[in-house]
Each structure stands twice: as structure tokens, then as C-alpha cells.
Design an enzyme around this catalytic site. Structure first.
Site, PDB file in Angstrom:
ATOM      1  N   ARG A 128       0.813  -1.238   0.000  1.00  0.00           N
ATOM      2  CA  ARG A 128       0.000   0.000   0.000  1.00  0.00           C
ATOM      3  C   ARG A 128       0.836   1.272   0.000  1.00  0.00           C
ATOM      4  O   ARG A 128       0.363   2.337   0.386  1.00  0.00           O
ATOM      5  CB  ARG A 128      -0.992   0.021   1.161  1.00  0.00           C
ATOM      6  CG  ARG A 128      -1.926  -1.173   1.166  1.00  0.00           C
ATOM      7  CD  ARG A 128      -3.138  -0.930   2.023  1.00  0.00           C
ATOM      8  NE  ARG A 128      -3.971  -2.118   2.018  1.00  0.00           N
ATOM      9  CZ  ARG A 128      -3.910  -3.079   2.938  1.00  0.00           C
ATOM     10  NH1 ARG A 128      -3.067  -2.972   3.947  1.00  0.00           N
ATOM     11  NH2 ARG A 128      -4.693  -4.115   2.864  1.00  0.00           N
ATOM     12  N   LYS A 150       2.727  11.252 -11.780  1.00  0.00           N
ATOM     13  CA  LYS A 150       1.834  10.379 -12.560  1.00  0.00           C
ATOM     14  C   LYS A 150       2.561   9.061 -12.799  1.00  0.00           C
ATOM     15  O   LYS A 150       3.696   9.056 -13.299  1.00  0.00           O
ATOM     16  CB  LYS A 150       1.504  11.018 -13.911  1.00  0.00           C
ATOM     17  CG  LYS A 150       0.405  12.037 -13.855  1.00  0.00           C
ATOM     18  CD  LYS A 150      -0.026  12.425 -15.263  1.00  0.00           C
ATOM     19  CE  LYS A 150      -1.120  13.463 -15.236  1.00  0.00           C
ATOM     20  NZ  LYS A 150      -1.466  13.928 -16.592  1.00  0.00           N
ATOM     21  N   GLU A 192       9.007  17.135 -25.619  1.00  0.00           N
ATOM     22  CA  GLU A 192       8.397  17.551 -24.339  1.00  0.00           C
ATOM     23  C   GLU A 192       8.996  18.869 -23.848  1.00  0.00           C
ATOM     24  O   GLU A 192       8.354  19.592 -23.101  1.00  0.00           O
ATOM     25  CB  GLU A 192       8.548  16.447 -23.287  1.00  0.00           C
ATOM     26  CG  GLU A 192       7.905  15.106 -23.666  1.00  0.00           C
ATOM     27  CD  GLU A 192       6.388  15.019 -23.448  1.00  0.00           C
ATOM     28  OE1 GLU A 192       5.737  16.070 -23.310  1.00  0.00           O
ATOM     29  OE2 GLU A 192       5.871  13.881 -23.446  1.00  0.00           O
ATOM     30  N   LYS A 234       6.753  22.818 -15.119  1.00  0.00           N
ATOM     31  CA  LYS A 234       5.929  21.683 -14.688  1.00  0.00           C
ATOM     32  C   LYS A 234       5.640  21.763 -13.192  1.00  0.00           C
ATOM     33  O   LYS A 234       4.503  21.504 -12.753  1.00  0.00           O
ATOM     34  CB  LYS A 234       6.594  20.343 -15.045  1.00  0.00           C
ATOM     35  CG  LYS A 234       5.707  19.173 -14.662  1.00  0.00           C
ATOM     36  CD  LYS A 234       5.897  17.926 -15.459  1.00  0.00           C
ATOM     37  CE  LYS A 234       4.827  16.899 -15.060  1.00  0.00           C
ATOM     38  NZ  LYS A 234       4.977  15.621 -15.738  1.00  0.00           N
ATOM     39  N   GLU A 244      -4.803  16.837 -11.587  1.00  0.00           N
ATOM     40  CA  GLU A 244      -5.405  17.179 -12.883  1.00  0.00           C
ATOM     41  C   GLU A 244      -6.914  17.348 -12.819  1.00  0.00           C
ATOM     42  O   GLU A 244      -7.665  16.706 -13.547  1.00  0.00           O
ATOM     43  CB  GLU A 244      -5.020  16.141 -13.950  1.00  0.00           C
ATOM     44  CG  GLU A 244      -5.217  16.687 -15.350  1.00  0.00           C
ATOM     45  CD  GLU A 244      -4.564  15.862 -16.440  1.00  0.00           C
ATOM     46  OE1 GLU A 244      -3.379  15.514 -16.310  1.00  0.00           O
ATOM     47  OE2 GLU A 244      -5.253  15.572 -17.410  1.00  0.00           O
ATOM     48  N   ARG A 248      -3.693  21.160 -14.956  1.00  0.00           N
ATOM     49  CA  ARG A 248      -2.604  20.246 -15.321  1.00  0.00           C
ATOM     50  C   ARG A 248      -2.772  19.658 -16.724  1.00  0.00           C
ATOM     51  O   ARG A 248      -1.784  19.277 -17.368  1.00  0.00           O
ATOM     52  CB  ARG A 248      -2.474  19.130 -14.276  1.00  0.00           C
ATOM     53  CG  ARG A 248      -1.291  18.224 -14.556  1.00  0.00           C
ATOM     54  CD  ARG A 248      -0.928  17.326 -13.404  1.00  0.00           C
ATOM     55  NE  ARG A 248       0.157  16.441 -13.800  1.00  0.00           N
ATOM     56  CZ  ARG A 248       0.862  15.697 -12.985  1.00  0.00           C
ATOM     57  NH1 ARG A 248       0.596  15.713 -11.685  1.00  0.00           N
ATOM     58  NH2 ARG A 248       1.830  14.927 -13.432  1.00  0.00           N
ATOM     59  N   ASN A 252      -0.640  18.303 -21.434  1.00  0.00           N
ATOM     60  CA  ASN A 252      -0.912  17.284 -22.450  1.00  0.00           C
ATOM     61  C   ASN A 252      -1.025  17.871 -23.844  1.00  0.00           C
ATOM     62  O   ASN A 252      -1.618  17.248 -24.734  1.00  0.00           O
ATOM     63  CB  ASN A 252      -2.187  16.522 -22.103  1.00  0.00           C
ATOM     64  CG  ASN A 252      -1.903  15.352 -21.199  1.00  0.00           C
ATOM     65  OD1 ASN A 252      -0.915  14.644 -21.399  1.00  0.00           O
ATOM     66  ND2 ASN A 252      -2.730  15.158 -20.201  1.00  0.00           N
ATOM     67  N   HIS A 255      -0.736  15.648 -26.842  1.00  0.00           N
ATOM     68  CA  HIS A 255      -0.847  14.256 -26.385  1.00  0.00           C
ATOM     69  C   HIS A 255      -2.138  13.575 -26.839  1.00  0.00           C
ATOM     70  O   HIS A 255      -2.178  12.351 -26.931  1.00  0.00           O
ATOM     71  CB  HIS A 255      -0.733  14.183 -24.863  1.00  0.00           C
ATOM     72  CG  HIS A 255       0.663  14.432 -24.358  1.00  0.00           C
ATOM     73  ND1 HIS A 255       1.372  15.581 -24.611  1.00  0.00           N
ATOM     74  CD2 HIS A 255       1.502  13.657 -23.601  1.00  0.00           C
ATOM     75  CE1 HIS A 255       2.560  15.514 -24.031  1.00  0.00           C
ATOM     76  NE2 HIS A 255       2.667  14.356 -23.418  1.00  0.00           N
ATOM     77  N   HIS A 259      -1.302  10.280 -28.382  1.00  0.00           N
ATOM     78  CA  HIS A 259      -1.659   8.970 -27.816  1.00  0.00           C
ATOM     79  C   HIS A 259      -2.378   8.113 -28.859  1.00  0.00           C
ATOM     80  O   HIS A 259      -2.208   6.887 -28.899  1.00  0.00           O
ATOM     81  CB  HIS A 259      -2.542   9.141 -26.581  1.00  0.00           C
ATOM     82  CG  HIS A 259      -1.777   9.579 -25.357  1.00  0.00           C
ATOM     83  ND1 HIS A 259      -2.389   9.966 -24.197  1.00  0.00           N
ATOM     84  CD2 HIS A 259      -0.450   9.668 -25.117  1.00  0.00           C
ATOM     85  CE1 HIS A 259      -1.469  10.293 -23.291  1.00  0.00           C
ATOM     86  NE2 HIS A 259      -0.293  10.123 -23.826  1.00  0.00           N
ATOM     87  N   HIS A 272       7.068   7.829 -27.871  1.00  0.00           N
ATOM     88  CA  HIS A 272       6.098   8.743 -27.268  1.00  0.00           C
ATOM     89  C   HIS A 272       6.387  10.192 -27.692  1.00  0.00           C
ATOM     90  O   HIS A 272       5.488  10.925 -28.126  1.00  0.00           O
ATOM     91  CB  HIS A 272       6.157   8.612 -25.744  1.00  0.00           C
ATOM     92  CG  HIS A 272       5.274   9.577 -25.017  1.00  0.00           C
ATOM     93  ND1 HIS A 272       3.902   9.479 -25.017  1.00  0.00           N
ATOM     94  CD2 HIS A 272       5.576  10.689 -24.283  1.00  0.00           C
ATOM     95  CE1 HIS A 272       3.393  10.475 -24.304  1.00  0.00           C
ATOM     96  NE2 HIS A 272       4.388  11.221 -23.851  1.00  0.00           N
TER      97      HIS A 272
END
Ligand code: NAD
Ligand code: GLY
Length: 370
Positions: A128, A150, A192, A234, A244, A248, A252, A255, A259, A272
């Protein structure tokens, strides 16, 4: 071009209350014991890396950490985006459980964004939650994926769909590791870096344009400034919107289209960063079609993406190209009730997140393909 050494390490702080942490940026950090000062001691640490980065850097990191832990274990995952899966995640849990690692064990993610995202997710889940440190070795990971918490693995139906927000204790960007990065991966990282200009800082965009030859030549000073400014931007965004709920999402930019390219081509076919580079040109084109961005700015972004060595034209995903893109983009995490949300830029260093009519998006896809 002569390389400039960075006189001393830089630090950027990410401010998240009791989960705040520093991002250290410099040369020679990996072997310097001072880099690791202040991290918790424990019976064991596990370095998670892959079969490309491990042989290059794992032993050096293991030696640097040896004094802090009773044992420093190493697990090497198979390399590549195609292995950002449950199977690889389980290899991390197998390594932890087979060595009876307790809940104080510290995980070190040594590698690019794939290793970083998977290690962070494993750290979030094991018992956990155990502490972890990001040691990013790609430009992309140093300017983006190692920062902000993330973590995820891919699902065949969508990228990064299974994951958690989970912050590291520290991020250590040793710029020297970027010297062994393949050319194509360096370019992917530059996507990026470029991203931060249109969404947040036009002066930075000017700087990237001017410094592109130095960046591609891996000049340490230029790389240090690129990593520092990217992390500052960032950190500013994540500090305001860690999970987000709004702001945030501007990170992206490129993206949503990107994606779709990655999933549509099969993970790993396009890197990517390559997909994001092309995706930024598509998102800028959509911004222009919706009257937000002058055409000259679309051309400027496309020129910079090309100068970074990245593709600017979308690959053909299917005979029904626009429908296939739209289908893939509906699985995007920003989509709400099936409506795709795009990060659009305004040419003033700011971004908005909003929907767009399918017909306009389809025109953009067709105009940007081939
Ligand atoms: P990657 O992790 O696959 O690394 C790229 C390649 O370079 C790999 O083959 C790797 O083994 C190799 N490599 C890494 N460091 C090296 C070095 N110093 N020398 C030689 N080879 C080296 O890819 P990436 O571009 O770093 O990361 C992409 C991933 O990051 C994607 O899965 C993406 O979804 C994720 N990402 C996450 C976030 C986030 O906020 N968590 C943000 C952006 C991207
Ligand atoms: N790379 C996007 C984010 O961290 O939110």
C-alpha cells in the site's frame, strides 16, 4: 560546438505540502554520495531498471547507495514501451517479495519514462505504498515524466490507463547519462521540452529555437537550462493542480493526437515523444482552424518540431483515417462522456482545454496526414 560544463548542480522545488520534493539537476550526480543525503535509510533498496540502462548505470548507482542500505537489489525489466504492462509490473513485485522486502524498502527508478512510470506505480501499490526516488536517464524523463507523480502502465485499449498519482521523494537528473542516449530518443525528449513554450512561456520558446543546435549536440549547459526551465514550468502547474482537476491538462499539449498515434501504430512503433511532436503540430493546426492561433504560429511550431528531428506529418493508421483517430482519441483520459478534449494554444503562451466539432477535427487529421 564546444561543450560547456555546468559549474554546480541546480535545484528546482516542487511544492506539494508534506509531499514536496527537490529535483536535482547536474553532472556527476549518480556517483556522488551527497546526491543521496537525506533520503531514508532502510534494510533494503531496490533499483528498478531495464536491460539497456542497467548494464550502463545500475552498478554505479548500487555502489553509491551501498552505504545507506543493508542490501541494494537490482531488477532489470525488458526494455521498451511494449513492456509497460502488468507482466513487467509483476516482475517488480516478484523481486520485492522474493527478497522479503519490507514496507520501508526504497525503490529507485533508473531509466526513462517507462521504467519511471512503472516503478512509481509499483511503489504506490507495494504494501500500500513504499517510498521511491526517480533517477531519470532520458531527456524526456528528466523534463517531464519523472516529475509530478503520474505513474501508470498501458492497457491494450489505451495508454497509461491503469495507474496512480504517487509522488517520489526526490528526482535526480544526472545530465551525463544523456550522453549515451540514442539520437532518436534525444529528439523524442525535445518534443516535451518544446511543449512548454506554447503553453506557458514564449521566451522559453525563443530560447529553444536559438539553442536547438546546442541541445542536439548535447551541450551540458544547454541541457541543464532546458531541464531546469521545463521542470520549473511543470512544478508550477503541478503545484496548483496535482491530480489534474483542471490546469494540469495543459501539459498534455499534443498528447491527445499523440496517444492516438501511439496506440494506433502499436506501442513502441513511434516513440512517445515522436507522437507528441507530431501531435503538437496537429493540435496547433486545430487551434488555428478554431480561430485561436495565427497560421504563422502553426508553421513556427512545425519548423521547431522538424528542427528537433521529429516527424511533423501523421502516419496513416487506417483507410478511414479520421474515424480511426477519433475512435482512439475517445479513449483519452481527458475525454468526458465520449467528448474528446483538446489542449489548444493561443499564441500568447497560454493554453485552453476544450472540445471541438468532429468534422473540424477530421479535417485537421486529413490535412496533417501523409
Ligand atoms: P523509455 O523509457 O522507453 O526510454 C527510451 C529508450 O532509451 C529505451 O530504450 C531506454 O532503455 C533507453 N535509455 C534510457 N536511458 C538511456 C541512456 N541514458 N542511455 C542509453 N539508452 C537509454 O522512453 P522515454 O521517452 O524516456 O519515456 C516515455 C514514457 O514516459 C512513455 O511511456 C510515456 O507515457 C511516459 N510519460 C510519462 C509522463 C508522466 O508524467 N508520468 C510524462 C511523459 C511521458
Ligand atoms: N505529462 C503530463 C503530466 O504530467 O501531467
Amino acid at each position: 560546438m564546444s561543450a560547456h560544463a555546468l559549474p554546480q548542480p541546480l535545484t528546482v522545488h516542487i511544492d506539494l505540502g508534506d509531499r514536496s520534493y527537490p529535483i536535482r539537476i547536474g553532472q556527476g550526480l549518480l556517483d556522488d554520495p551527497a546526491t543521496w543525503d537525506g533520503l531514508p535509510s532502510a534494510a533494503a533498496a531496490l533499483i528498478v531498471t531495464n536491460d539497456v540502462v542497467g548494464p550502463l548505470y545500475a552498478e554505479r548507482l548500487r555502489l553509491a547507495l551501498a552505504g545507506r542500505y543493508g542490501q541494494v537489489h537490482v531488477v532489470e525489466l525488458p526494455d521498451g514501451e511494449a513492456h509497460k504492462t502488468w507482466d513487467s509490473l509483476n516482475l517488480i513485485f516478484d523481486a520485492l517479495l522474493s527478497r522479503a522486502c519490507d514496507r520501508k524498502t526504497v525503490l529507485y527508478a533508473l531509466g526513462g519514462g517507462v521504467v519511471g512510470d512503472m516503478t512509481g506505480f509499483a511503489a504506490a501499490c507495494y504494501m500500500r505504498g513504499v517510498p521511491f526516488v526517480q533517477v531519470p536517464t532520458t531527456l524526456l524523463a528528466q523534463v517531464d515524466s519523472s516529475v509530478g507523480g503520474k505513474t501508470a502502465i498501458n492497457h491494450p485499449l489505451g495508454k497509461n490507463m491503469i495507474g496512480a498519482f504517487y509522488q517520489p521523494l526526490r528526482v535526480v537528473c544526472d545530465l551525463d547519462t544523456l550522453q549515451t542516449l540514442p539520437e532518436r530518443e534525444l529528439s523524442a525528449g525535445l518534443a516535451e521540452v518544446i511543449k512548454y513554450g506554447p503553453i506557458a512561456d514564449l521566451d522559453f520558446l525563443d530560447w529553444i529555437e536559438a539553442q536547438m543546435p546546442a541541445l542536439r549536440a548535447r551541450d551540458p549547459l544547454a541541457l541543464a537550462q532546458a531541464v531546469r526551465r521545463s521542470c520549473e514550468i511543470k512544478a508550477g502547474v503541478v503545484g496548483q493542480d496535482e491530480k489534474e482537476s483542471g490546469l494540469r491538462a495543459i501539459l498534455n499539449f499534443g498528447h491527445t493526437f499523440g496517444h492516438a498515434i501511439e496506440a494506433g501504430m502499436g506501442y513502441g512503433a513511434w516513440l512517445h515523444g515522436e507522437a507528441v511532436g507530431c501531435g503538437m503540430v496537429m493540435a496547433a493546426t486545430l487551434s488555428a482552424r478554431l480561430g485561436l492561433l495565427p497560421l504563422a504560429d502553426v508553421e513556427r511550431i512545425a519548423r521547431l518540431v522538424a528542427a528537433a528531428g521529429l516527424p511533423v506529418r501523421a502516419p496513416v493508421l487506417a483507410p478511414e483515417q479520421a474515424s480511426r483517430f477519433l475512435e482512439l482519441m475517445r479513449v483519452d483520459k481527458k475525454a468526458e462522456a465520449g467528448e474528446i478534449k483538446f489542449v489548444l494554444v493561443n499564441g500568447q503562451g497560454a493554453a485552453v482545454v476544450r472540445g471541438a466539432p468532429d468534422a473540424v477535427v477530421a479535417e485537421v487529421i486529413d490535412a496533417c496526414t501523409g
